[in-house]
Design a protein around this motif. Structure first.
Motif, PDB file in Angstrom:
ATOM      1  N   MET A 183       0.835  -1.193   0.000  1.00 37.09           N
ATOM      2  CA  MET A 183       0.000   0.000   0.000  1.00 37.09           C
ATOM      3  C   MET A 183       0.877   1.253   0.000  1.00 37.09           C
ATOM      4  O   MET A 183       2.006   1.238   0.487  1.00 37.09           O
ATOM      5  CB  MET A 183      -0.899   0.012   1.240  1.00 37.09           C
ATOM      6  N   GLY A 184       0.332   2.327  -0.540  1.00 31.33           N
ATOM      7  CA  GLY A 184       1.042   3.598  -0.565  1.00 31.33           C
ATOM      8  C   GLY A 184       0.170   4.659  -1.191  1.00 31.33           C
ATOM      9  O   GLY A 184      -0.846   4.351  -1.807  1.00 31.33           O
ATOM     10  N   PRO A 185       0.571   5.926  -1.069  1.00 28.58           N
ATOM     11  CA  PRO A 185      -0.262   7.042  -1.555  1.00 28.58           C
ATOM     12  C   PRO A 185      -0.115   7.286  -3.048  1.00 28.58           C
ATOM     13  O   PRO A 185       0.299   8.343  -3.490  1.00 28.58           O
ATOM     14  CB  PRO A 185       0.266   8.231  -0.746  1.00 28.58           C
TER      15      PRO A 185
ATOM     16  N   VAL B 268       4.965   7.507  -7.262  1.00 32.27           N
ATOM     17  CA  VAL B 268       4.730   6.581  -6.155  1.00 32.27           C
ATOM     18  C   VAL B 268       4.275   5.227  -6.686  1.00 32.27           C
ATOM     19  O   VAL B 268       4.735   4.180  -6.218  1.00 32.27           O
ATOM     20  CB  VAL B 268       3.687   7.159  -5.175  1.00 32.27           C
ATOM     21  N   LEU B 269       3.379   5.238  -7.676  1.00 30.62           N
ATOM     22  CA  LEU B 269       2.928   3.981  -8.268  1.00 30.62           C
ATOM     23  C   LEU B 269       4.102   3.233  -8.890  1.00 30.62           C
ATOM     24  O   LEU B 269       4.235   2.012  -8.734  1.00 30.62           O
ATOM     25  CB  LEU B 269       1.855   4.249  -9.318  1.00 30.62           C
TER      26      LEU B 269
ATOM     27  N   ILE C 161       6.571  12.703  -0.376  1.00 28.66           N
ATOM     28  CA  ILE C 161       5.693  13.302  -1.372  1.00 28.66           C
ATOM     29  C   ILE C 161       4.999  14.496  -0.745  1.00 28.66           C
ATOM     30  O   ILE C 161       5.210  14.808   0.420  1.00 28.66           O
ATOM     31  CB  ILE C 161       4.641  12.298  -1.883  1.00 28.66           C
ATOM     32  N   GLY C 162       4.144  15.137  -1.524  1.00 26.56           N
ATOM     33  CA  GLY C 162       3.394  16.267  -1.004  1.00 26.56           C
ATOM     34  C   GLY C 162       2.271  15.825  -0.092  1.00 26.56           C
ATOM     35  O   GLY C 162       2.081  14.655   0.197  1.00 26.56           O
TER      36      GLY C 162
ATOM     37  N   GLY D 152      -5.302  11.283   2.279  1.00 25.63           N
ATOM     38  CA  GLY D 152      -5.815   9.948   2.063  1.00 25.63           C
ATOM     39  C   GLY D 152      -4.986   8.853   2.703  1.00 25.63           C
ATOM     40  O   GLY D 152      -5.531   7.910   3.263  1.00 25.63           O
ATOM     41  N   VAL D 153      -3.661   8.948   2.620  1.00 24.86           N
ATOM     42  CA  VAL D 153      -2.850   7.869   3.163  1.00 24.86           C
ATOM     43  C   VAL D 153      -3.034   7.748   4.666  1.00 24.86           C
ATOM     44  O   VAL D 153      -3.059   6.649   5.219  1.00 24.86           O
ATOM     45  CB  VAL D 153      -1.354   8.047   2.798  1.00 24.86           C
ATOM     46  N   GLY D 154      -3.223   8.871   5.364  1.00 25.73           N
ATOM     47  CA  GLY D 154      -3.449   8.804   6.803  1.00 25.73           C
ATOM     48  C   GLY D 154      -4.744   8.111   7.138  1.00 25.73           C
ATOM     49  O   GLY D 154      -4.809   7.280   8.045  1.00 25.73           O
TER      50      GLY D 154
END
Length: 219
Positions: free
Chosen positions: A22-24, A70-71, A125-126, A130-132
């Motif tokens: 998983m990742g942003p 990121v992807l 990243i900026g 969402g990731v949180g």
């Protein structure tokens, strides 16, 4: 869900060892998480920081935007793991589960609970709210599973790995509330090495009985 994932992801040396990465890499539907009736009312969303300021992604091509970079990073880790040690590493986008059947937040939780290892990769990243939210919802589900005395010990299967230099209240929350394993990495090679070592450690613990085999606890 385990059998469905294994069928869709295909055959590898260790097809039944699932690693959910998983990742942003894309926007997370925060409103759907906040208002979903499928998320437990006990979810402590107020403990999840409202923003994460990570800076600039390191080691990516300049012409890639943040999501693409990121992807690209996550796909590289996935492909390395599928080659060596040959485990069934996957991203949510690798699995065809229609949103009409299951919303994105619930998918993430189900994928995590079906997997032998769950890895959160957080590069610099900026801002990404969402990731949180996504980290919080999945880890809270695992935390509640532990509170319900289930036998899979998923809390020990989670790795949160962030790029060196990342400073965030979210990292402290992950450590304090959910007691997840947290590592830092310097570059892509270091990231792949650390994730691979964690995966091998979990596989070894399953082999020698320190962790239960998920097959024994699946329906």
């Amino acid at each position: 869900m385990r059998d469905r994932l294994i069928t869709e992801l295909g055959d590898l040396a260790h097809s039944r060892f699932l690693v959910y990465l998983m990742g942003p890499y894309e926007a997370f539907d925060i409103e759907r998480v906040l208002h979903s009736d499928k998320i437990s009312e006990d979810l402590k969303l107020d403990t999840i920081p409202e923003s994460i300021d990570f800076g600039t992604l390191v080691g990516s091509e300049a012409d890639l935007d943040q999501d693409e970079a990121v992807l690209d990073l996550l796909l590289e880790v996935r492909d390395h793991l599928r080659t060596d040690p040959g485990v069934n590493a996957f991203l949510a986008i690798d699995v065809d589960v229609p949103l009409e059947e299951m919303d994105a937040a619930t998918q993430s939780i189900e994928f995590a609970l079906a997997s032998n290892v769950v890895v959160y990769i957080v590069p610099e990243i900026g801002d990404n709210l969402g990731v949180g939210i996504e980290v919080g919802s999945v880890l809270e589900a695992i935390f509640q599973e532990r509170e319900n005395n289930t036998a899979t010990q998923h809390e020990e299967r989670v790795l949160f790995v962030h790029e060196s230099g990342v400073r965030s209240a979210m990292i402290a929350s992950v450590r304090e509330r959910w007691d997840a394993r947290i590592y830092a990495y310097d570059d892509r090679a270091d990231l792949v090495k650390q994730v691979r070592l964690f995966v091998r450690d979990i596989a070894r613990r399953e082999q020698y009985g320190d962790l239960p085999h998920l097959e024994e606890n699946s329906e």
